[in-house]
Write an enzyme that holds these catalytic residues in place. Structure first.
Site, short mmCIF file in Angstrom:
data_model
loop_
_atom_site.label_atom_id
_atom_site.label_comp_id
_atom_site.label_asym_id
_atom_site.label_seq_id
_atom_site.Cartn_x
_atom_site.Cartn_y
_atom_site.Cartn_z
N ASP A 174 -6.14 -16.93 34.06
CA ASP A 174 -6.74 -15.76 33.41
C ASP A 174 -8.23 -15.97 33.20
O ASP A 174 -8.64 -16.95 32.58
CB ASP A 174 -6.04 -15.51 32.07
CG ASP A 174 -6.59 -14.29 31.36
OD1 ASP A 174 -6.87 -13.28 32.02
OD2 ASP A 174 -6.77 -14.36 30.12
N ASP B 271 -10.65 -7.71 33.54
CA ASP B 271 -9.43 -8.32 33.01
C ASP B 271 -8.39 -8.48 34.10
O ASP B 271 -7.88 -7.49 34.63
CB ASP B 271 -8.88 -7.43 31.89
CG ASP B 271 -7.74 -8.09 31.12
OD1 ASP B 271 -7.41 -9.25 31.43
OD2 ASP B 271 -7.19 -7.45 30.22
#
Length: 415
Positions: free
Chosen positions: A296, A109
């Protein structure tokens, strides 16, 4: 400890030092496993490919909440709580902790700031299908006291130190002693644990990239394969000399790191749908400022402010000649009927500051049924996100010495 155990430990440490020196001098890569690939512990054999696509879209719809003020703080860690966005990551990384190494799967992440996982004893654990790490069985594990400088820099006392081992794709495991980790004993949240925790690659003090730091040249890169076309091929995350992103077609844009924030930000100026330019201006937030969109890896779709999205959508509708239809899963807004999976649509160019990124149909549409493809941008009232479908088949390098992100068109299945 017996003499045999001591000798075994010394030989293991010697092997790790040799492997570390070899790997850091030559660069190394680790495998990124998409959660819907055949190698993933999340893989559900009973689901169809299109159900997996729909689930990825659902996770993207929820993902912007992961970037609100409570979670996107570089120096804030609360290991007693699992953020709701934790279940929305798309890629897993296999790694080991402790001596002897204990294998774990973590959700990679770029919007998180630490390597964190559940530990025994668990006072209040979420359900985890794989074995849980027991610190008492690691010869190199130790807790960090709250008087330590690291513990004081982050408002949490549940931090520890142990050896981290990465599984390099070149066959050499690479061990990093004295790695700061989060060892959770009291964990709540909505996550259901086919994996054990998070591998934070964000801008936090204790993230994987910050702790590796100058050992790998303060850089990393990745090349994301088109997972929904071939679930057998894994992507790669690169460190050291393997990071270099250069050559024909490479473009670079400033990497904006906001003070106190975990995520990585870029400055998006406009989109072009074919020859039709749509400026990235929004009434909902300061979109003209630098760092107006998050890049992201954990979000599948690209999310845009409502007013920007609807201008882009209107432009797409004007120039695409395919017959429109509805998403069978009722998730996407703009879908078209396709024949033999052929969709003739114009290239969409993302105009970042100093870098024009040409997005092919692979980056901007996703097949949701045998004869239906949907536009993979969606509106959001949260922070804009440049998602991982838009990043497929690009070698993307993060250079923290020069504060730039570079994109090079690449067939990631052959990288």
């Amino acid at each position: 400890m017996t003499p045999y155990s001591i000798l075994s430990l010394l030989l293991l440490n010697l092997y790790c030092i040799i492997a570390l020196t070899h790997s850091l001098n030559n660069g190394f890569s680790v495998e990124l496993i998409h959660r819907d690939s055949l190698k993933s512990p999340f893989y559900n054999v009973s689901q169809t490919q299109f159900q997996r696509v729909a689930n990825a879209v659902r996770r993207s719809i929820n993902r912007p909440y992961h970037f609100n003020k409570a979670y996107d703080q570089a120096n804030t860690i609360n290991p007693t709580i699992i953020p709701n966005g934790f279940n929305s990551g798309e890629f897993l990384m296999s790694y080991s902790v402790g001596t002897p190494p204990f294998k774990l799967y973590g959700v990679l992440d770029t919007g998180s700031s630490i390597i964190w996982f559940q530990c025994i004893p668990c006072e209040n654990c979420y359900y985890q299908t794989s074995p849980i790490f027991d610190p008492s069985k690691s010869l190199t594990y130790r807790n960090l006291p709250c008087s330590s400088s690291i513990c004081q820099s982050i408002p949490s006392g549940n931090l520890s130190v142990d050896t981290l081992t990465l599984e390099s794709t070149n066959g050499y495991p690479i061990s990093f002693p004295g790695f700061v980790i989060g060892c959770g004993h009291n964990n709540i949240g909505t996550y259901q644990g086919q994996s054990s925790g998070i591998v934070g690659l964000g801008n936090g003090l204790l993230s994987l990239r910050n702790q590796l730091g100058t050992l790998v040249g303060s850089k990393f890169s990745y090349c994301l394969v088109p997972i929904f076309l071939d679930p057998n091929i894994s992507s790669k995350l690169n460190f050291g000399d393997n990071v270099v992103v250069s050559g024909y077609g490479t473009v670079s844009t400033p990497l904006v790191q906001r003070s106190g924030k975990v995520s990585y930000y870029l400055t998006l100026e406009a989109f072009s749908v074919g020859n039709n330019r749509v400026e990235f201006r929004s009434t909902s937030f300061g979109s003209s400022e630098e760092g107006n969109i998050i890049i992201d890896s954990g979000t599948t779709l690209t999310r845009l402010p409502n007013d920007v999205y609807f201008r882009v959508e209107s432009t797409v509708i004007e120039v695409v000649n395919h017959e429109r239809t509805e998403d069978p899963f009722k998730l996407s807004r703009l879908c078209y009927i396709t024949t033999s999976r052929q969709l003739e649509v114009p290239i969409i160019t993302a105009h970042f500051m100093g870098a024009d990124i040409q997005l092919n149909p692979l980056n901007t549409y996703v097949q949701v049924d045998d004869d239906v493809a949907c536009f993979d941008f969606l509106p959001t009232q949260g922070y804009p996100i440049f998602g991982n479908l838009a990043q497929q088949n690009f070698l993307i390098g993060y250079d923290f010495q020069n504060n730039v992100i570079s994109f090079k068109p690449t067939d990631c299945t052959k990288y």
